[in-house]
Design an enzyme around this catalytic site. Structure first.
Site, PDB file in Angstrom:
ATOM      1  N   ARG A 167       0.829  -1.224   0.000  1.00  0.00           N
ATOM      2  CA  ARG A 167       0.000   0.000   0.000  1.00  0.00           C
ATOM      3  C   ARG A 167       0.860   1.269   0.000  1.00  0.00           C
ATOM      4  O   ARG A 167       0.528   2.255   0.672  1.00  0.00           O
ATOM      5  CB  ARG A 167      -0.930   0.044   1.219  1.00  0.00           C
ATOM      6  N   SER A 241     -10.696  -0.463   3.266  1.00  0.00           N
ATOM      7  CA  SER A 241      -9.881  -0.562   4.489  1.00  0.00           C
ATOM      8  C   SER A 241      -9.439   0.827   4.919  1.00  0.00           C
ATOM      9  O   SER A 241      -8.828   1.547   4.135  1.00  0.00           O
ATOM     10  CB  SER A 241      -8.627  -1.399   4.233  1.00  0.00           C
ATOM     11  N   GLU A 337      -4.777   4.237   6.238  1.00  0.00           N
ATOM     12  CA  GLU A 337      -4.504   4.007   4.816  1.00  0.00           C
ATOM     13  C   GLU A 337      -5.146   5.106   3.985  1.00  0.00           C
ATOM     14  O   GLU A 337      -4.677   5.468   2.912  1.00  0.00           O
ATOM     15  CB  GLU A 337      -5.077   2.631   4.435  1.00  0.00           C
TER      16      GLU A 337
HETATM   17  N1  EPU Z   1     -10.407 -10.297  10.254  1.00  0.00           N
HETATM   18  C1  EPU Z   1     -11.059 -10.355  11.462  1.00  0.00           C
HETATM   19  N2  EPU Z   1     -12.081  -9.484  11.688  1.00  0.00           N
HETATM   20  C2  EPU Z   1     -12.482  -8.568  10.756  1.00  0.00           C
HETATM   21  C3  EPU Z   1     -11.803  -8.501   9.539  1.00  0.00           C
HETATM   22  C4  EPU Z   1     -10.766  -9.377   9.291  1.00  0.00           C
HETATM   23  O1  EPU Z   1     -10.734 -11.163  12.309  1.00  0.00           O
HETATM   24  O2  EPU Z   1     -13.433  -7.824  11.040  1.00  0.00           O
HETATM   25  C5  EPU Z   1      -9.327 -11.265   9.964  1.00  0.00           C
HETATM   26  C6  EPU Z   1      -9.817 -12.325   8.987  1.00  0.00           C
HETATM   27  O3  EPU Z   1     -10.416 -13.391   9.639  1.00  0.00           O
HETATM   28  C7  EPU Z   1      -8.535 -12.771   8.327  1.00  0.00           C
HETATM   29  C8  EPU Z   1      -7.692 -11.500   8.336  1.00  0.00           C
HETATM   30  O4  EPU Z   1      -8.270 -10.642   9.299  1.00  0.00           O
HETATM   31  O5  EPU Z   1      -7.876 -13.743   9.064  1.00  0.00           O
HETATM   32  C9  EPU Z   1      -7.612 -10.861   6.990  1.00  0.00           C
HETATM   33  O6  EPU Z   1      -8.919 -10.480   6.582  1.00  0.00           O
HETATM   34  P1  EPU Z   1      -9.327 -10.269   5.031  1.00  0.00           P
HETATM   35  O7  EPU Z   1      -8.838 -11.396   4.210  1.00  0.00           O
HETATM   36  O8  EPU Z   1     -10.788  -9.920   5.001  1.00  0.00           O
HETATM   37  O9  EPU Z   1      -8.486  -9.055   4.558  1.00  0.00           O
HETATM   38  P2  EPU Z   1      -7.945  -7.750   5.268  1.00  0.00           P
HETATM   39  O10 EPU Z   1      -6.535  -7.966   5.693  1.00  0.00           O
HETATM   40  O11 EPU Z   1      -8.898  -7.295   6.304  1.00  0.00           O
HETATM   41  C10 EPU Z   1      -6.931  -6.840   3.035  1.00  0.00           C
HETATM   42  C11 EPU Z   1      -6.929  -5.557   2.260  1.00  0.00           C
HETATM   43  C12 EPU Z   1      -8.234  -5.389   1.500  1.00  0.00           C
HETATM   44  C13 EPU Z   1      -8.393  -6.563   0.552  1.00  0.00           C
HETATM   45  C14 EPU Z   1      -8.388  -7.854   1.369  1.00  0.00           C
HETATM   46  C15 EPU Z   1      -8.408  -9.083   0.489  1.00  0.00           C
HETATM   47  C16 EPU Z   1      -5.501  -4.035   3.515  1.00  0.00           C
HETATM   48  C17 EPU Z   1      -5.422  -2.802   4.367  1.00  0.00           C
HETATM   49  N3  EPU Z   1      -6.717  -4.436   3.155  1.00  0.00           N
HETATM   50  O12 EPU Z   1      -7.962  -6.714   4.022  1.00  0.00           O
HETATM   51  O13 EPU Z   1      -8.126  -4.218   0.731  1.00  0.00           O
HETATM   52  O14 EPU Z   1      -9.599  -6.478  -0.193  1.00  0.00           O
HETATM   53  O15 EPU Z   1      -7.150  -7.929   2.145  1.00  0.00           O
HETATM   54  O16 EPU Z   1      -7.201  -9.241  -0.161  1.00  0.00           O
HETATM   55  O17 EPU Z   1      -4.459  -4.595   3.170  1.00  0.00           O
HETATM   56  C18 EPU Z   1      -8.573  -1.870   0.765  1.00  0.00           C
HETATM   57  O18 EPU Z   1      -7.365  -1.690   0.743  1.00  0.00           O
HETATM   58  O19 EPU Z   1      -9.388  -0.905   0.777  1.00  0.00           O
HETATM   59  C19 EPU Z   1      -9.098  -3.231   0.813  1.00  0.00           C
HETATM   60  C20 EPU Z   1     -10.410  -3.484   0.948  1.00  0.00           C
END
Ligand code: EPU
Length: 341
Positions: A167, A241, A337
């Protein structure tokens, strides 16, 4: 200011995905790279603040914008180079990101399918090296053209010049505010390698009985997963995010996992570990939190939302409270972010 004679006051409510009801006092759409050269000659970038607006999907307006607001409307698409295996294709930076992804799918060019349904424009994609479902823009990025505001020249930047990171890019650090990106080139594949490893993609395809997925199937799976977790900005204002997933010293992890055995972590380079911010925020009890018209989304704690009528100042206040709470509870500093103006 002569340039201000050509600007107008514009409501930004429909031009930011949080849906904040603010105005720009000096709004100017930019339809072509030549518009930027003309502005440079008119000394528009001297002695006044300016900002560049793309899809408004990574910005929190905390007040009306009083500087010169340039709205990127540069369109276009053409192939630069093509052979039996791949194609280099260039898009105008004001093109909508998801429509661009759909166009590449129609052509059968692979590489962007995992990045389906990300809000925003092509020009914003390299700035924060957008990423989702195991793919980042740096994986297919070839080069970009950008107007260098201090000198009025157009520069070509390669992936190396952009210094992509999680990012992050040079446009968020040492070259911040210096460039208006006008076009971005991607190298896409005619025989794409399908990436199903991340998250629920494989499970979604299995559920649909698809054993040999096409790039279109991957895109459909990503769209399905995103729609099930992330609020649609057309219905609930948000910027995806709000925080980055923090990258911390791996030494602090054993104590955390001893206390929270369900914590999932990801390697992030030597001695470094990525911790899911969504998990931290949920564990701290913020998921589904509501105050007046704003809150923390109830399906994805990393997303702050405006239910309608909220303000950017309220969102930033909430973000700071969450940061302080996470620091106090876990000893981890969350970084925003989303940009705040
Ligand atoms: N998780 C939780 N609770 C929540 C959300 C997530 O426990 O409320 C845990 C999930 O269980 C999982 C981990 O966090 O183990 C990762 O969650 P997820 O795969 O949903 O992705 P994320 O890390 O929350 C990132 C990106 C998203 C992207 C997704 C999928 C960042 C800041 N965000 O989110 O990007 O769509 O992975 O690849 O890196 C964005 O940048 O706007 C965005 C939506």
């Amino acid at each position: 200011m002569t340039v201000f004679n050509h600007t107008k006051t514009q409501s930004l409510k429909a031009l930011n995905t949080f849906g904040f009801d603010v105005v720009a006092h000096h709004y100017l759409p930019i339809e072509s790279p030549e518009d930027l050269s003309a502005l440079f000659l008119a000394k528009a970038f001297e002695n006044q603040p300016y900002g560049i607006l793309g899809g408004g999907s990574n910005i929190t307006f905390t007040q009306d914008y009083s500087g010169l607001l340039l709205h990127n409307r540069i369109k276009g698409c053409h192939s630069v180079e093509e052979n039996a295996d791949d194609v280099i294709v260039e898009f105008g930076s004001g093109e909508n990101w998801h429509e661009t992804v759909l166009y590449t799918l129609e052509k059968g060019w692979g590489g962007l399918e995992n990045l389906s349904l990300i809000p925003g424009t092509v020009g914003a994609s390299p700035i924060q090296n957008i990423g989702a479902y195991g793919v980042e823009i740096k994986d297919t990025f070839h080069a970009l053209t950008a107007f260098h505001i201090p000198t009025g020249n157009f520069h070509t930047l390669t992936a190396n010049d952009c210094a992509f990171d999680y990012r992050d890019s040079v446009f968020k650090s040492e070259k911040r505010g210096q460039y208006f990106i006008t076009a971005v080139q991607f190298r896409l594949s005619k025989n794409p390698a399908i990436k199903t490893q991340y998250g629920d993609i494989q499970a979604t395809l299995d559920g649909w009985g698809i054993a040999e997925p096409s790039i279109r199937d991957i895109s459909n799976a990503v769209i399905h997963i995103r729609q099930s977790k992330l609020p649609n900005p057309a219905e609930i204002g948000n910027c995806g995010s709000f925080f980055k997933n923090p990258i911390v010293d791996s030494e602090i992890i054993p104590a955390l996992t001893a206390q929270y055995p369900d914590l999932k972590t990801f390697p992030a380079g030597e001695g470094l570990t990525k911790v899911p911010a969504g998990w931290l925020i949920e564990k701290a009890g913020w998921k589904g939190f509501k105050r007046n018209h704003i809150g923390v989304h109830d399906k994805q704690a990393l997303v702050l939302v405006n239910y309608g009528g909220g303000t950017g100042a309220e969102i930033i206040e909430l973000a700071r409270e969450i940061q302080a709470d996470i620091l106090q509870k876990f000893g981890i500093q969350l970084e925003m972010e989303v940009n705040a103006w």
